[in-house]
Design a protein around this motif. Structure first.
Motif, PDB file in Angstrom:
ATOM      1  N   LEU A   1      98.108  -4.414  43.085  1.00 40.79           N
ATOM      2  CA  LEU A   1      98.156  -5.757  43.665  1.00 40.79           C
ATOM      3  C   LEU A   1      99.231  -6.636  43.029  1.00 40.79           C
ATOM      4  O   LEU A   1      99.951  -7.345  43.724  1.00 40.79           O
ATOM      5  CB  LEU A   1      96.787  -6.445  43.508  1.00 40.79           C
ATOM      6  CG  LEU A   1      95.633  -5.876  44.345  1.00 40.79           C
ATOM      7  CD1 LEU A   1      94.318  -6.549  43.949  1.00 40.79           C
ATOM      8  CD2 LEU A   1      95.912  -6.079  45.827  1.00 40.79           C
ATOM      9  N   PHE A   2      99.311  -6.601  41.695  1.00 43.51           N
ATOM     10  CA  PHE A   2     100.165  -7.556  40.976  1.00 43.51           C
ATOM     11  C   PHE A   2     101.321  -6.912  40.213  1.00 43.51           C
ATOM     12  O   PHE A   2     102.165  -7.622  39.672  1.00 43.51           O
ATOM     13  CB  PHE A   2      99.316  -8.362  39.981  1.00 43.51           C
ATOM     14  CG  PHE A   2      98.119  -9.028  40.587  1.00 43.51           C
ATOM     15  CD1 PHE A   2      98.268 -10.038  41.520  1.00 43.51           C
ATOM     16  CD2 PHE A   2      96.846  -8.626  40.242  1.00 43.51           C
ATOM     17  CE1 PHE A   2      97.162 -10.650  42.090  1.00 43.51           C
ATOM     18  CE2 PHE A   2      95.729  -9.229  40.798  1.00 43.51           C
ATOM     19  CZ  PHE A   2      95.888 -10.246  41.738  1.00 43.51           C
ATOM     20  N   GLY A   3     101.348  -5.590  40.138  1.00 39.47           N
ATOM     21  CA  GLY A   3     102.363  -4.913  39.341  1.00 39.47           C
ATOM     22  C   GLY A   3     101.805  -4.508  37.994  1.00 39.47           C
ATOM     23  O   GLY A   3     100.859  -5.124  37.489  1.00 39.47           O
ATOM     24  N   PRO A   4     102.378  -3.485  37.352  1.00 44.58           N
ATOM     25  CA  PRO A   4     101.815  -2.969  36.100  1.00 44.58           C
ATOM     26  C   PRO A   4     101.872  -3.954  34.940  1.00 44.58           C
ATOM     27  O   PRO A   4     100.928  -4.038  34.155  1.00 44.58           O
ATOM     28  CB  PRO A   4     102.672  -1.731  35.812  1.00 44.58           C
ATOM     29  CG  PRO A   4     103.930  -1.937  36.589  1.00 44.58           C
ATOM     30  CD  PRO A   4     103.542  -2.701  37.812  1.00 44.58           C
ATOM     31  N   VAL A   5     102.961  -4.714  34.822  1.00 40.73           N
ATOM     32  CA  VAL A   5     103.083  -5.653  33.697  1.00 40.73           C
ATOM     33  C   VAL A   5     102.027  -6.737  33.800  1.00 40.73           C
ATOM     34  O   VAL A   5     101.314  -7.037  32.828  1.00 40.73           O
ATOM     35  CB  VAL A   5     104.499  -6.262  33.652  1.00 40.73           C
ATOM     36  CG1 VAL A   5     104.560  -7.376  32.601  1.00 40.73           C
ATOM     37  CG2 VAL A   5     105.533  -5.186  33.340  1.00 40.73           C
ATOM     38  N   ALA A   6     101.891  -7.352  34.968  1.00 36.73           N
ATOM     39  CA  ALA A   6     100.890  -8.403  35.152  1.00 36.73           C
ATOM     40  C   ALA A   6      99.486  -7.866  34.937  1.00 36.73           C
ATOM     41  O   ALA A   6      98.620  -8.539  34.365  1.00 36.73           O
ATOM     42  CB  ALA A   6     101.018  -9.004  36.548  1.00 36.73           C
ATOM     43  N   SER A   7      99.230  -6.625  35.382  1.00 38.96           N
ATOM     44  CA  SER A   7      97.907  -6.028  35.211  1.00 38.96           C
ATOM     45  C   SER A   7      97.536  -5.921  33.737  1.00 38.96           C
ATOM     46  O   SER A   7      96.425  -6.302  33.327  1.00 38.96           O
ATOM     47  CB  SER A   7      97.881  -4.631  35.851  1.00 38.96           C
ATOM     48  OG  SER A   7      96.690  -3.946  35.551  1.00 38.96           O
ATOM     49  N   VAL A   8      98.458  -5.418  32.917  1.00 40.58           N
ATOM     50  CA  VAL A   8      98.171  -5.229  31.496  1.00 40.58           C
ATOM     51  C   VAL A   8      98.050  -6.573  30.776  1.00 40.58           C
ATOM     52  O   VAL A   8      97.139  -6.778  29.959  1.00 40.58           O
ATOM     53  CB  VAL A   8      99.264  -4.359  30.846  1.00 40.58           C
ATOM     54  CG1 VAL A   8      99.100  -4.330  29.331  1.00 40.58           C
ATOM     55  CG2 VAL A   8      99.208  -2.945  31.410  1.00 40.58           C
ATOM     56  N   VAL A   9      98.940  -7.516  31.079  1.00 42.66           N
ATOM     57  CA  VAL A   9      98.916  -8.821  30.406  1.00 42.66           C
ATOM     58  C   VAL A   9      97.629  -9.576  30.755  1.00 42.66           C
ATOM     59  O   VAL A   9      96.960 -10.134  29.872  1.00 42.66           O
ATOM     60  CB  VAL A   9     100.157  -9.653  30.785  1.00 42.66           C
ATOM     61  CG1 VAL A   9     100.015 -11.089  30.274  1.00 42.66           C
ATOM     62  CG2 VAL A   9     101.415  -9.007  30.206  1.00 42.66           C
ATOM     63  N   LEU A  10      97.262  -9.593  32.032  1.00 39.65           N
ATOM     64  CA  LEU A  10      96.024 -10.270  32.433  1.00 39.65           C
ATOM     65  C   LEU A  10      94.807  -9.618  31.784  1.00 39.65           C
ATOM     66  O   LEU A  10      93.866 -10.305  31.375  1.00 39.65           O
ATOM     67  CB  LEU A  10      95.885 -10.253  33.953  1.00 39.65           C
ATOM     68  CG  LEU A  10      96.847 -11.151  34.739  1.00 39.65           C
ATOM     69  CD1 LEU A  10      96.716 -10.912  36.238  1.00 39.65           C
ATOM     70  CD2 LEU A  10      96.592 -12.621  34.413  1.00 39.65           C
ATOM     71  N   GLY A  11      94.825  -8.290  31.684  1.00 39.19           N
ATOM     72  CA  GLY A  11      93.724  -7.604  31.030  1.00 39.19           C
ATOM     73  C   GLY A  11      93.603  -7.961  29.561  1.00 39.19           C
ATOM     74  O   GLY A  11      92.497  -8.152  29.039  1.00 39.19           O
ATOM     75  N   GLY A  12      94.746  -8.048  28.869  1.00 46.06           N
ATOM     76  CA  GLY A  12      94.722  -8.430  27.462  1.00 46.06           C
ATOM     77  C   GLY A  12      94.205  -9.838  27.251  1.00 46.06           C
ATOM     78  O   GLY A  12      93.393 -10.093  26.346  1.00 46.06           O
ATOM     79  N   VAL A  13      94.636 -10.760  28.093  1.00 44.44           N
ATOM     80  CA  VAL A  13      94.143 -12.141  28.009  1.00 44.44           C
ATOM     81  C   VAL A  13      92.644 -12.175  28.285  1.00 44.44           C
ATOM     82  O   VAL A  13      91.880 -12.872  27.603  1.00 44.44           O
ATOM     83  CB  VAL A  13      94.914 -13.045  28.991  1.00 44.44           C
ATOM     84  CG1 VAL A  13      94.272 -14.427  29.061  1.00 44.44           C
ATOM     85  CG2 VAL A  13      96.378 -13.153  28.589  1.00 44.44           C
ATOM     86  N   GLY A  14      92.213 -11.417  29.292  1.00 41.95           N
ATOM     87  CA  GLY A  14      90.790 -11.360  29.606  1.00 41.95           C
ATOM     88  C   GLY A  14      89.955 -10.843  28.450  1.00 41.95           C
ATOM     89  O   GLY A  14      88.833 -11.303  28.215  1.00 41.95           O
ATOM     90  N   THR A  15      90.497  -9.900  27.684  1.00 44.24           N
ATOM     91  CA  THR A  15      89.784  -9.351  26.525  1.00 44.24           C
ATOM     92  C   THR A  15      89.577 -10.418  25.463  1.00 44.24           C
ATOM     93  O   THR A  15      88.495 -10.519  24.864  1.00 44.24           O
ATOM     94  CB  THR A  15      90.567  -8.171  25.937  1.00 44.24           C
ATOM     95  OG1 THR A  15      90.700  -7.159  26.934  1.00 44.24           O
ATOM     96  CG2 THR A  15      89.859  -7.593  24.734  1.00 44.24           C
ATOM     97  N   VAL A  16      90.595 -11.225  25.222  1.00 39.21           N
ATOM     98  CA  VAL A  16      90.461 -12.320  24.252  1.00 39.21           C
ATOM     99  C   VAL A  16      89.388 -13.304  24.713  1.00 39.21           C
ATOM    100  O   VAL A  16      88.551 -13.769  23.917  1.00 39.21           O
ATOM    101  CB  VAL A  16      91.807 -13.032  24.048  1.00 39.21           C
ATOM    102  CG1 VAL A  16      91.644 -14.227  23.112  1.00 39.21           C
ATOM    103  CG2 VAL A  16      92.850 -12.068  23.492  1.00 39.21           C
ATOM    104  N   VAL A  17      89.375 -13.607  26.004  1.00 37.33           N
ATOM    105  CA  VAL A  17      88.370 -14.528  26.555  1.00 37.33           C
ATOM    106  C   VAL A  17      86.967 -13.950  26.381  1.00 37.33           C
ATOM    107  O   VAL A  17      86.017 -14.675  26.033  1.00 37.33           O
ATOM    108  CB  VAL A  17      88.660 -14.811  28.048  1.00 37.33           C
ATOM    109  CG1 VAL A  17      87.522 -15.598  28.684  1.00 37.33           C
ATOM    110  CG2 VAL A  17      89.975 -15.570  28.197  1.00 37.33           C
ATOM    111  N   ILE A  18      86.814 -12.644  26.597  1.00 35.65           N
ATOM    112  CA  ILE A  18      85.510 -11.995  26.423  1.00 35.65           C
ATOM    113  C   ILE A  18      85.030 -12.126  24.979  1.00 35.65           C
ATOM    114  O   ILE A  18      83.857 -12.427  24.714  1.00 35.65           O
ATOM    115  CB  ILE A  18      85.588 -10.510  26.823  1.00 35.65           C
ATOM    116  CG1 ILE A  18      85.688 -10.369  28.342  1.00 35.65           C
ATOM    117  CG2 ILE A  18      84.396  -9.725  26.282  1.00 35.65           C
ATOM    118  CD1 ILE A  18      84.441 -10.781  29.083  1.00 35.65           C
TER     119      ILE A  18
END
Length: 408
Positions: free
Chosen positions: A368-385
């Motif tokens: 949906l968003f491209g590999p770079v955006a996918s990984v960066v959003l996932g990393g940010v989400g992990t910090v939020v968790i």
């Protein structure tokens, strides 16, 4: 380790047979996953299909792990492990044959991913349950430590070896995997565990006993779900073929090094924890480790340099290992012995979800968003968790020592 104890452990012949068999099987599994991922991307060029490989492994593991945990208590565990090895060796042979004769397809890879997922549903809890049957109780801690070290070595060497062999052809990797599985099966012929299968009646309540215990034990629920969501969001392993070829401009050998980097970090951290174990502030350490894991994932996603990417992945492996060690220790300490097998099976579901379902999540968001955006959003989400879990599970966040009270 105390030298006499280590010598005593090395004299446990059946444990060494099993340790060697597990080492070979894990080495083959890691090589197999490198080849399957690269070949799927060669065939389809689709991030979505890379994610589907993870999903098709996760679903059977999710559906079968609870029944598997109960079945492991009713059958001979060595035989279950051996059967898993046979099935995975057959999968490797089929993929190798299909590569030579040109009938490997997207559909075949996805179908065989289901078989691999089903094997893992049985193999992971079986491995955990076998070790205590092969060594005296006084050597159990050292046996687990040695098993973990061997596992990390296989995880490091497997992807790198698989990547280098893939240069000569996918079929070379698959044939090598089948040979390693045959070696593991041969070693298991020398393992005769003394486990007496349980005669407990199988009911829905007994099958779900492990899940019920974790749900009511909020400390364990918090620890397991923290690890689940961290790797679910922050894991980027499914996208490594894309990063290797399209962003970091390397080949299969580079992919193997990228896949091995987290294990190198995990092995390094495990050695540090053996020398300097975390004895205080267990909860804060767990939460902060997950946050560092997320930040390192962001760095990997943004990096366009192979060396920086390797370091970032090694950091994710190192701090994920801190979380894993603490989680597994808490599970063992807080779980009554009579349901430990079924709790281990539930633990395997969380591990499988964080890995295989995480691969699907990465592939879907990358499509949906491209590999770079996918990984960066996932990393940010992990910090939020990590931040959110401090409020949702205060008992875990404030945990000081592994053992807070003397068992009655």
């Amino acid at each position: 380790m105390n030298k006499p104890k280590l010598v005593e452990l090395l004299a446990c012949r059946e444990f060494l047979y099993f340790w060697s068999a597990r080492l070979l099987a894990t080495l083959a599994q890691q090589m197999l996953m490198v080849a399957v991922g690269w070949q799927m991307y060669d065939i389809t060029g689709s991030a979505w299909d890379l994610g589907l490989v993870g999903l098709f492994q996760f679903l059977p593991a999710l559906l079968l792990t609870l029944p598997a945990g109960h079945l492991i208590d009713k059958l001979r565990r060595g035989r279950i492990f051996s059967l898993c090895v046979v099935v995975q060796g057959a999968v490797a042979l089929l993929l190798g044959t299909g590569t030579v004769y040109g009938f490997v397809s997207r559909e075949l890879i996805l179908g065989l991913s289901v078989a691999l997922g089903a094997c893992r549903a049985f193999q992971m809890p079986t491995q955990q349950a076998l070790v205590p049957m092969l060594v005296p109780i006084g050597l159990l801690e050292r046996a687990v430590t040695l098993s973990t070290t061997g596992l990390q070595v296989a995880i490091i060497c497997g992807p790198a070896l698989g990547g280098f062999l893939y240069v000569a052809g996918a079929q070379i990797v698959y044939v090598t995997c089948a040979g390693l599985m045959l070696g593991a099966l041969t070693l298991m012929l020398g393992v005769h565990d003394k486990y007496q299968p349980s005669a407990e009646q199988t009911t829905l309540k007994s099958v779900l006993a492990g899940a019920h215990f974790i749900w009511t034990k909020k400390l364990l629920l918090g620890a397991l779900s923290l690890d689940l969501f961290a790797v679910l969001l922050g894991g980027a392993s499914a996208l490594l073929p894309i990063f290797a070829r399209d962003i970091l401009h390397t080949g299969p050998e580079g992919l193997g090094l990228l896949r091995a980097a987290p294990a190198v970090g995990a092995l390094t951290m495990s050695l540090l924890l053996l020398r300097w174990p975390i004895q205080r502030q267990v909860g804060p350490w767990m939460m902060s480790s997950v946050a560092v894991f997320g930040l390192a994932t962001v760095v990997f996603g943004l990096s366009g340099y192979f060396g920086v990417s390797l370091i970032a992945l090694a950091i994710t492996g190192a701090f994920d290992n801190v979380s894993v060690v603490m989680r597994q220790t808490l599970v063992q300490l807080e779980t009554p012995n009579e349901i430990r097998g079924r709790v281990s099976a539930v633990n395997s579901i969380f591990i499988g979800a964080s890995n295989q379902l995480g691969e699907f999540e990465s592939g879907a968001t990358a499509a949906l968003f491209g590999p770079v955006a996918s990984v960066v959003l996932g990393g940010v989400g992990t910090v939020v968790i990590a931040i959110a879990w401090m409020r949702l599970f205060p008992e875990l966040a404030k945990r000081d020592r592994m053992v807070e009270r003397v068992p009655q």
